[in-house]
Design an enzyme around this catalytic site. Structure first.
Site, mmCIF file in Angstrom:
data_model
loop_
_atom_site.group_PDB
_atom_site.id
_atom_site.type_symbol
_atom_site.label_atom_id
_atom_site.label_comp_id
_atom_site.label_asym_id
_atom_site.label_seq_id
_atom_site.Cartn_x
_atom_site.Cartn_y
_atom_site.Cartn_z
ATOM 1 N N ARG A 238 -15.434 2.241 17.638
ATOM 2 C CA ARG A 238 -15.871 0.850 17.716
ATOM 3 C C ARG A 238 -17.044 0.653 16.759
ATOM 4 O O ARG A 238 -17.862 1.559 16.563
ATOM 5 C CB ARG A 238 -16.342 0.484 19.129
ATOM 6 C CG ARG A 238 -15.231 0.260 20.148
ATOM 7 C CD ARG A 238 -14.431 -1.030 19.873
ATOM 8 N NE ARG A 238 -13.419 -1.286 20.880
ATOM 9 C CZ ARG A 238 -12.162 -0.838 20.854
ATOM 10 N NH1 ARG A 238 -11.727 -0.097 19.837
ATOM 11 N NH2 ARG A 238 -11.311 -1.136 21.831
ATOM 12 N N GLU A 267 -15.642 -8.376 14.116
ATOM 13 C CA GLU A 267 -14.310 -8.361 13.498
ATOM 14 C C GLU A 267 -13.666 -9.724 13.618
ATOM 15 O O GLU A 267 -13.801 -10.364 14.663
ATOM 16 C CB GLU A 267 -13.441 -7.301 14.184
ATOM 17 C CG GLU A 267 -13.987 -5.891 13.964
ATOM 18 C CD GLU A 267 -13.149 -4.799 14.623
ATOM 19 O OE1 GLU A 267 -12.184 -5.126 15.343
ATOM 20 O OE2 GLU A 267 -13.464 -3.629 14.410
ATOM 21 N N HIS A 286 -9.077 -2.367 11.506
ATOM 22 C CA HIS A 286 -8.868 -1.925 12.894
ATOM 23 C C HIS A 286 -7.369 -1.664 13.171
ATOM 24 O O HIS A 286 -6.753 -2.358 13.984
ATOM 25 C CB HIS A 286 -9.430 -2.974 13.872
ATOM 26 C CG HIS A 286 -9.729 -2.391 15.229
ATOM 27 N ND1 HIS A 286 -10.744 -2.844 16.043
ATOM 28 C CD2 HIS A 286 -9.137 -1.396 15.936
ATOM 29 C CE1 HIS A 286 -10.766 -2.155 17.167
ATOM 30 N NE2 HIS A 286 -9.794 -1.267 17.138
HETATM 31 C C1 DGY Z 1 -8.017 0.410 21.398
HETATM 32 O O1 DGY Z 1 -6.943 0.462 22.006
HETATM 33 O O2 DGY Z 1 -9.100 0.383 21.967
HETATM 34 C C2 DGY Z 1 -7.963 0.430 19.903
HETATM 35 O O3 DGY Z 1 -9.170 0.192 19.324
HETATM 36 C C3 DGY Z 1 -6.909 -0.514 19.403
HETATM 37 O O4 DGY Z 1 -5.731 0.106 19.569
#
Ligand code: DGY
Length: 326
Positions: A238, A267, A286
């Site tokens: 993240r 984002e 992402h």
């Molecule tokens: C999640 O699932 O947390 C990812 O960042 C996206 O697939």
């Protein structure tokens, strides 16, 4: 009366049909436009189940609007977009979609590491823009991956899957984690160390912790200054875990060699973000779990969690402590 369900983005029709049989379904039927908060605020009032994505902020104010909500089924493994405490206080279950995306996300993480180390995007652009005039000894030279030391910050399921890939490249693997994992050390042949030591010794550092108030800015200028000058930072977890301005400075002044970034604090990242101006960063939108098969599995798992909760049963991926009234 059928339970009411809201889905905050278009998901494949055959998956929606699974809910349609027993529920009244409404959906924000767009692929690339996130649902505006004000619309969700209205929709949430009467529904029994919500299927949402990591792009929706499900905060306390929103949760308080819900009169009948039983379940918030997030289609992601990360759930930092949801105020879990508020959901728990209001007796609302929260679920996520772990496991089904582990291998796909590890593939992307290792791919990003390779693309950054071997300058793949830059090399492709170089060719397409007509700059390639001849083969030359030091042209577009990067870093070796085989035999290098990989440091994994946060040894969860995806971290372990990453180790298996790294072992195929004869990498030495270090990890730091809240708790030591003796079994994995033995099975995977990896070494536990402190975060500081991991940063000092690794050639590639992969950030793999969940985003919480404790991991916000975990990698800041102090931590970046410990890294080797020819080290690479990879973040597919993240955005807020790595301080982006500190990272920009470390890359610009060559305190570290490069970075591969799949996730940003905000984002979609704004096009004038300083990180996007640097040649030694590979940036992605992402896409860690973005394979057709995995995204389909994630949507199906989110639906299964949602339907199970609406039948007053405990969903497989329940994240909070809620009691069931049958
Ligand atoms: C999640 O699932 O947390 C990812 O960042 C996206 O697939």
């Amino acid at each position: 009366m059928k339970p009411k369900v809201y889905i905050t983005r278009r998901i494949p029709e055959h998956i929606v049909k699974r809910i349609n049989k027993t529920c009244e379904v409404r959906m924000w039927d767009h692929e690339d436009i996130p649902i505006p908060y004000e619309i969700l605020e209205k929709e949430i009032e009467e529904i029994d189940g919500l299927l949402c994505l990591l792009t929706e902020t499900i905060d306390d104010a929103l949760i308080r609007k819900a009169k009948n909500l039983k379940i918030i089924a997030n289609m992601a493994v990360g759930y930092n977009n949801i105020d879990i405490n508020s959901a728990t206080t209001h007796g609302i279950m929260v679920t996520n979609t772990p496991d089904v995306l582990t291998e796909t996300t590890a593939d992307l993480t290792f791919g990003l590491l390779m693309a950054t180390a071997r300058r793949l995007i830059e090399a492709s652009d170089y060719l397409k823009s007509g700059e390639w005039k001849t083969w030359s000894p030091m042209q577009l030279t990067g870093l070796d991956i085989h035999g290098a030391t990989l440091g994994i910050i946060g040894l969860g399921r995806i971290g372990e899957a990453l180790v298996r890939r790294a072992k195929g490249f004869d990498m030495k693997v270090l990890y730091s984690n809240r708790s030591r994992k003796y079994e994995q050390e033995y099975e995977l042949g990896i070494n536990y160390t402190s975060l500081e030591n991991l940063l000092l010794e690794s050639d590639f550092v992969c950030v793999m912790v969940p985003y919480t108030s404790e991991t916000k800015n975990l990698i800041d200028s102090e931590q970046l200054s410990l890294m080797k000058e020819n080290a690479v930072l990879i973040n597919t977890a993240r955005g807020g875990i790595v301080n982006e301005i500190a990272l920009y400075k470390a890359l610009k002044y060559r305190e570290i060699w490069g970075a591969g970034i799949d996730v940003f604090e905000n984002e979609p990242v704004s096009l004038d973000h300083p990180l996007l101006t640097l040649p030694n960063v590979v940036t992605l939108p992402h896409i860690g779990s973005a394979s057709i098969a995995t995204r389909t599995k994630m949507a199906n798992l989110a639906v299964t969690n949602l339907m199970t909760a609406l039948q007053n049963e405990k969903p497989q991926n329940l994240l909070n402590d809620i009691y069931f009234i049958n």
